[in-house]
Every structure is written in structure tokens, then in C-alpha cells.
Design an enzyme around this catalytic site. Structure first.
Site, PDB file in Angstrom:
ATOM      1  N   LYS A   1       4.887   6.376   4.665  1.00  0.00           N
ATOM      2  CA  LYS A   1       4.884   5.175   4.111  1.00  0.00           C
ATOM      3  C   LYS A   1       4.484   4.948   2.665  1.00  0.00           C
ATOM      4  O   LYS A   1       4.061   3.977   2.159  1.00  0.00           O
ATOM      5  CB  LYS A   1       4.014   3.917   5.029  1.00  0.00           C
ATOM      6  CG  LYS A   1       4.322   3.938   6.598  1.00  0.00           C
ATOM      7  CD  LYS A   1       5.638   4.066   6.848  1.00  0.00           C
ATOM      8  CE  LYS A   1       6.611   2.858   6.510  1.00  0.00           C
ATOM      9  NZ  LYS A   1       7.937   3.232   6.907  1.00  0.00           N
TER      10      LYS A   1
ATOM     11  N   GLY B   1      11.442  -0.442   2.860  1.00  0.00           N
ATOM     12  CA  GLY B   1      11.373  -1.826   1.801  1.00  0.00           C
ATOM     13  C   GLY B   1      11.585  -2.864   2.792  1.00  0.00           C
ATOM     14  O   GLY B   1      12.465  -3.705   2.460  1.00  0.00           O
TER      15      GLY B   1
HETATM   16  P1  A3P Z   1       7.868  -0.528   3.273  1.00  0.00           P
HETATM   17  O1  A3P Z   1       8.976  -0.692   3.966  1.00  0.00           O
HETATM   18  O2  A3P Z   1       6.560  -0.927   3.979  1.00  0.00           O
HETATM   19  O3  A3P Z   1       7.864  -1.645   2.024  1.00  0.00           O
HETATM   20  P2  A3P Z   1       8.216   6.244   3.635  1.00  0.00           P
HETATM   21  O4  A3P Z   1       9.667   6.430   3.290  1.00  0.00           O
HETATM   22  O5  A3P Z   1       7.254   7.375   3.193  1.00  0.00           O
HETATM   23  O6  A3P Z   1       8.190   5.853   4.940  1.00  0.00           O
HETATM   24  O7  A3P Z   1       8.177   4.991   2.809  1.00  0.00           O
HETATM   25  C1  A3P Z   1       8.598   3.727   3.060  1.00  0.00           C
HETATM   26  C2  A3P Z   1       8.214   2.840   1.807  1.00  0.00           C
HETATM   27  O8  A3P Z   1       8.699   3.385   0.548  1.00  0.00           O
HETATM   28  C3  A3P Z   1       8.620   1.475   1.794  1.00  0.00           C
HETATM   29  O9  A3P Z   1       7.378   0.667   2.609  1.00  0.00           O
HETATM   30  C4  A3P Z   1       8.617   1.066   0.272  1.00  0.00           C
HETATM   31  O10 A3P Z   1       7.877   0.086   0.029  1.00  0.00           O
HETATM   32  C5  A3P Z   1       8.698   2.129  -0.372  1.00  0.00           C
HETATM   33  N1  A3P Z   1       9.743   2.756  -1.388  1.00  0.00           N
HETATM   34  C6  A3P Z   1       9.253   3.336  -2.565  1.00  0.00           C
HETATM   35  N2  A3P Z   1      10.560   3.221  -3.367  1.00  0.00           N
HETATM   36  C7  A3P Z   1      11.417   2.756  -2.482  1.00  0.00           C
HETATM   37  C8  A3P Z   1      13.044   2.666  -2.664  1.00  0.00           C
HETATM   38  N3  A3P Z   1      13.681   3.041  -3.725  1.00  0.00           N
HETATM   39  N4  A3P Z   1      13.869   2.089  -1.708  1.00  0.00           N
HETATM   40  C9  A3P Z   1      12.963   1.547  -0.456  1.00  0.00           C
HETATM   41  N5  A3P Z   1      11.398   1.575  -0.242  1.00  0.00           N
HETATM   42  C10 A3P Z   1      11.010   2.353  -1.400  1.00  0.00           C
END
Ligand code: A3P
Length: 325
Positions: free
Chosen positions: A57, A277
Site C-alpha cells: 500500500k 488509488g
Molecule cells: P490507495 O488505493 O489507498 O490510494 P500498492 O500498489 O503498494 O498496493 O499501493 C497502492 C497505493 O499506491 C494506492 O493506495 C495509491 O495511493 C498509491 N499510488 C501511488 N502512485 C499511484 C499511481 N500512479 N496510481 C495509482 N495509485 C498510486
């Protein structure tokens, strides 16, 4: 001289040396004698040069997508059982051995310029992973991403809810993070999984017992989210990949998504899916206050570790530290 038949001998051996029941795989290519007796068909070129270790996350999927845009960076084939991640070093798959692991990777066409990597976001906080990685991939570079651990915990909880985890659906975020010792084992397990990855300093220290600081890159996840092209420049420098890929031209901010996305040749944009996101309510104040106390000492420790490593403090950490003063 008397000896037992093979099976009984093995049993006896592990009775005497029970600590060796858990194997630790070393790279066959790091020892001449091992390499000489290894099959000629095998190669160590199908092992990753770097790992994105998480925690979950923090933006690991965005980093993964951006890395794959580079023509010389390649990842593993997906593991159908673990939602695409291989998770070799962290679970029982480890006992399947290195052939099993190597089969996930393509043969690189040029071993010096190509960079294979694996992203498994649960590696970061796992007790056994750093030791196992150091044994098999001692020269691997390790990339971790850190965001405010309170936000990470909340995002993780939302992730569990959207995957319909019954405990996450039953209890509010505050109930999960503040659960007491007498709570049900499911609730305590969910609480641990939610909170423990955020003990950043402790986990980084574990990686540093097995890897020199020069092999570890700590990315500010907030910065990755707001200025990915700049961070990708830093990542490429750290990896030593060449030629450098120009991310400023290849990424575009998508106002609907609220995040940076890949700009395709067709002019269309490719963003991460709905599960990255996500839209959810902002964290309630009670939980925010609880977590800022909970993570206070962990964050102070993190600032000391980063100071020792000569690394700048991420903006979220500077802010958090000002609040605890
Ligand atoms: P949220 O969905 O809570 O906003 P991971 O891939 O490690 O599971 O992390 C998910 C998180 O990546 C998302 O958390 C989001 O906030 C973040 N993130 C950072 N850059 C992003 C991007 N370009 N597109 C989508 N999510 C992104």
C-alpha cells in the site's frame, strides 16, 4: 563403520540438526565447486538483479508499472496463486527451491544491460526474507517505499474491506487498530497485519544486517505519487541501468484518476486499476490521533536510521516529527 538406510539416516540427521530443516538456498554460481556440478542447462542469469520489497500500500504497483516501461527492465511471469506476485522468499514456496523460482523469469537477451526484477510487497516486513535473499542474491539491490505508516495502515484496512475480509467488514478501523489483548484471534491477527509493517525502522535494520546501505534504496512514497518522473530518475541512477528512460515524457497526470499514468504511443493513457488509488472516506480523527501515538517511537527511530544512512527525511516524516514535539 555402520550406517542406516538413506531415509532413516536423513531422519536421524534432522533429529540431530533440527535447525537445518529449514533450508537456505545459496546461489550455485557463487561457488565454483557448486557451479561445476550443476546441470549445464542451468544458468544464474534467470535470477533478479533487484527486488521491490514493499511494504504493501505504499505505491509498489505504480513503481512496478513505471519500471516495466523501461525497455531493459523485465519482471517475472505472474504467480496465479498469489495475485501475481511470486512471494518466493516469504512463504512456503521457498521450499520449492531455486529451479521453481528461476522458472518465473525470462532468459535475458543481454545479461549485462537487462535488468530482471521481482516485486513482492510482503517481503519488507518478513522476519526470514532478508536472510534468504542475501543467501541467494547477495548482490541484489533492494528498493523499499515508505509513506506515513498511519496512512499505510488505513489504506491496507480499506484494501481488506474491498476484498471482503469478514473481520475488516465487521470492525471499524478504530476498533481494529485499538483492539485489546483479549480480542478475538481474528481481530488481533488483522490488527498485527495492519500495524506491524509500519514499524519501518525495525524492518530496515533487519535488511541492513544482511545488505550494505549502498544496496538499499528508500523511496519517499508521497514523492513517488506527486513527482514520479523525478523518482524514476533516482531509481535508474541507483540501479545503474542504461540508457536512461525519459519518464517526464512518458508519464502524464490524469485529473480524473488523480494520479500519474502511462502515456501510450496512441496518445491514450494507461492508469492503474480501480483498486489502486481507491476512493474512501478520510481517516477519522480518533484513529489518526491513536496512530500518531502508536507510531511515534517507530518514526523517531526511522529518522535516526535515515540520518545514520545520510538520507534526507521524507516530507511526511518531517511533518510527523514536528507534530510529536
Ligand atoms: P490507495 O488505493 O489507498 O490510494 P500498492 O500498489 O503498494 O498496493 O499501493 C497502492 C497505493 O499506491 C494506492 O493506495 C495509491 O495511493 C498509491 N499510488 C501511488 N502512485 C499511484 C499511481 N500512479 N496510481 C495509482 N495509485 C498510486
Amino acid at each position: 563403520l555402520q550406517t542406516l538406510p538413506p531415509l532413516q539416516l536423513a531422519r536421524k540427521y534432522f533429529e540431530l540438526f533440527s535447525e537445518q530443516k529449514d533450508p537456505i538456498w545459496q546461489s550455485p554460481c557463487d561457488d565454483r565447486r557448486h557451479k561445476d556440478i550443476w546441470s549445464r542447462d542451468k544458468t544464474c542469469d534467470r535470477l533478479p538483479k533487484f527486488l521491490v520489497v514493499g511494504p504493501q500500500k505504499t505505491g509498489t504497483t505504480a513503481l512496478y508499472l513505471f519500471l516495466l516501461m523501461h525497455p531493459y527492465i523485465m519482471s517475472n511471469f505472474p504467480n496465479p496463486k498469489t495475485f501475481e506476485e511470486v512471494q518466493f522468499f516469504s512463504g512456503n514456496y521457498y521450499h520449492k527451491g531455486i529451479d521453481w523460482y528461476m522458472n518465473f523469469f525470462p532468459y535475458p537477451s543481454n545479461t549485462s544491460s537487462d535488468f530482471l526484477f521481482e516485486k513482492s510487497a510482503n517481503y519488507f516486513s518478513s522476519e526470514e526474507v532478508p536472510k534468504r535473499v542475501a543467501a541467494l542474491l547477495p548482490r541484489a539491490k533492494i528498493i523499499t517505499i515508505l509513506i506515513d505508516p498511519s496512512d499505510r495502515a488505513y489504506s491496507w484496512y480499506q484494501h481488506q474491506r474491498s476484498h471482503e475480509d469478514p473481520t475488516a467488514l465487521k470492525f471499524s478501523f478504530y476498533e481494529v487498530i485499538s483492539a485489546h489483548n483479549k480480542a478475538s484471534s481474528q481481530l488481533k491477527l488483522l490488527q498485527r497485519k495492519c500495524l506491524v509493517p509500519g514499524w519501518y525502522a525495525a524492518h530496515i535494520e533487519r535488511w541492513l544486517t544482511y545488505f550494505p546501505p549502498s544496496q538499499l534504496l528508500i523511496i519517499d512514497g508521497q514523492h513517488l505519487r506527486s513527482e514520479p518522473a523525478l523518482i524514476m530518475e533516482e531509481v535508474q541512477r541507483f540501479l545503474g541501468v542504461s540508457p536512461r528512460y525519459n519518464y517526464s515524457e512518458a508519464l502524464t497526470f490524469n485529473p480524473q484518476k488523480g494520479f500519474w499514468c502511462q502515456l501510450l504511443d496512441s496518445g491514450k493513457t494507461k492508469c492503474l486499476g480501480k483498486n489502486k488509488g481507491r476512493k474512501y472516506p478520510t481517516m477519522d480523527l480518533e484513529s489518526r490521533t491513536f496512530l500518531s501515538h502508536y507510531y511515534r517511537d517507530h518514526n523517531i527511530e526511522l529518522s535516526k536510521v535515515l540520518h545514520r544512512l545520510g538520507q534526507p527525511l521524507p516530507s511526511w516524516l518531517r511533518q510527523v516529527l514536528q507534530e510529536v514535539r
